[in-house]
Design an enzyme around this catalytic site. Structure first.
Site, PDB file in Angstrom:
ATOM      1  N   CYS A 126      36.937  36.506  36.623  1.00 14.43           N
ATOM      2  CA  CYS A 126      37.194  35.231  35.937  1.00 14.43           C
ATOM      3  C   CYS A 126      37.137  35.417  34.425  1.00 14.43           C
ATOM      4  O   CYS A 126      37.972  34.873  33.686  1.00 14.43           O
ATOM      5  CB  CYS A 126      36.192  34.178  36.399  1.00 14.43           C
ATOM      6  SG  CYS A 126      34.457  34.576  36.052  1.00 14.43           S
ATOM      7  N   PRO A 160      26.302  34.040  45.471  1.00 21.46           N
ATOM      8  CA  PRO A 160      25.579  35.303  45.662  1.00 21.46           C
ATOM      9  C   PRO A 160      26.427  36.528  45.374  1.00 21.46           C
ATOM     10  O   PRO A 160      25.916  37.546  44.910  1.00 21.46           O
ATOM     11  CB  PRO A 160      25.144  35.246  47.136  1.00 21.46           C
ATOM     12  CG  PRO A 160      26.001  34.186  47.768  1.00 21.46           C
ATOM     13  CD  PRO A 160      26.317  33.221  46.691  1.00 21.46           C
TER      14      PRO A 160
END
Length: 300
Positions: A126, A160
């Site tokens: 990202c 996670p």
């Protein structure tokens, strides 16, 4: 209008958000959503939207008489490494949203044109999707000896997988800053912002540039590339005008430009503060549409 057929493999948050984006596409039909949990919220939402939903995994998908032209893999690196050879054998192009990184790395606003026929592409991270275009915007005007990016994302948006792969994030993003962004040396840092209420993704980009670099041309290039990203990530924006610093005794004669970004998610499925995830699904959609254009053109 004829559309390329697509399957989304992975019915979690990323796959579900991606489905909503693909449902709006004029050239891709998301025909299948594949998962492994029959109780998955993503599979339920897919079925409600008329998408064929199956919890029987990739084996079920690839056993169909009709198969996808494009697969969007939103599972895990381990799963994608097992599935990718099967897609390739059947001539299915794959857009990899996992850290597997089996194919060339793609940032749509920078290098999509180089990989339209690739059997498999990956979307880096990202932070890479948000900041590499800005490094590219500077490096296409002048040399960038060093680029450093800091990506700050809302803690609730980091699952996670992200938390377990911080080192991988920094290594992969740093490499993309160099190989795609055009910096001679790159460095990436990620911060999980615990602020409540959660804040939008914020990114800072610093590029070391020659003291005599054309600052007006760099600024214009930054705005131009930001507009290119905003075309497929509407919530992507500059928070301020680029800021230039003159050389200092410790900068080895180099000036610096600072670029300050914010990414707000579209809120299709994920909350707007999850701009870090939204930019990945938006980039995946853009890459998939580039694939679809190539596929449909070849079939005419």
């Amino acid at each position: 209008m004829t559309k390329a057929l697509a399957a989304i493999v992975g019915s979690g948050n990323i796959g579900t958000d991606l489905m909503y984006k693909l449902l709006r596409s004029e050239i891709i039909e998301p025909r299948w959503m594949i998962g492994v949990d029959p109780e998955s919220e993503g599979l339920k939402r897919a079925a409600d939207r008329g998408v064929i939903a199956s919890a029987e995994g990739v084996d079920w998908l690839l056993a169909r008489d009709e198969r996808p032209d494009i697969v969007f893999e939103a599972t895990s690196a381990y799963v994608h490494r097992a599935n990718a050879p099967r897609y390739r054998e059947l001539g299915i192009q794959a857009v990899d949203l996992t850290p597997a990184a089996l194919g060339p790395a793609v940032v749509p606003a920078v290098n999509m044109g180089e990989h339209r026929t690739a059997p498999n592409v990956n979307l880096i991270t990202c932070g890479g999707q948000a900041t590499i275009p800005m490094v590219h915007a500077v490096s296409r005007i002048t040399d960038v000896a060093y680029a450093e990016i800091v990506a700050s994302v809302a803690s609730p948006s980091a699952g996670p997988g992200t938390r377990a792969n911080i080192d991988e994030f920094t290594i992969t993003t740093s490499r993309g800053i160099e190989t795609i962004g055009g910096a001679k040396k790159g460095k990436a840092i990620i911060i999980l912002n615990p602020a409540e209420p959660p804040m939008f993704m914020k990114d800072t980009v610093f590029c070391s540039i020659p003291a005599d670099a054309d600052r007006d041309a760099i600024t214009a290039s930054i705005h131009d590339v930001a507009a290119s990203v905003q075309a497929y990530v509407p919530g992507y924006r500059l928070r301020a005008e680029p800021q230039f610093d003159d050389p200092t005794p410790i900068s080895r004669g180099l000036a610096r430009v600072g670029i300050f970004l914010e990414v707000e998610g579209a809120g299709d499925f994920l909350p707007p503060y999850s701009g870090n995830l939204d930019i990945m699904t938006a980039a995946a959609t853009k890459v998939g549409e580039s694939f679809a254009t190539q596929i449909l053109g070849a079939s005419v």
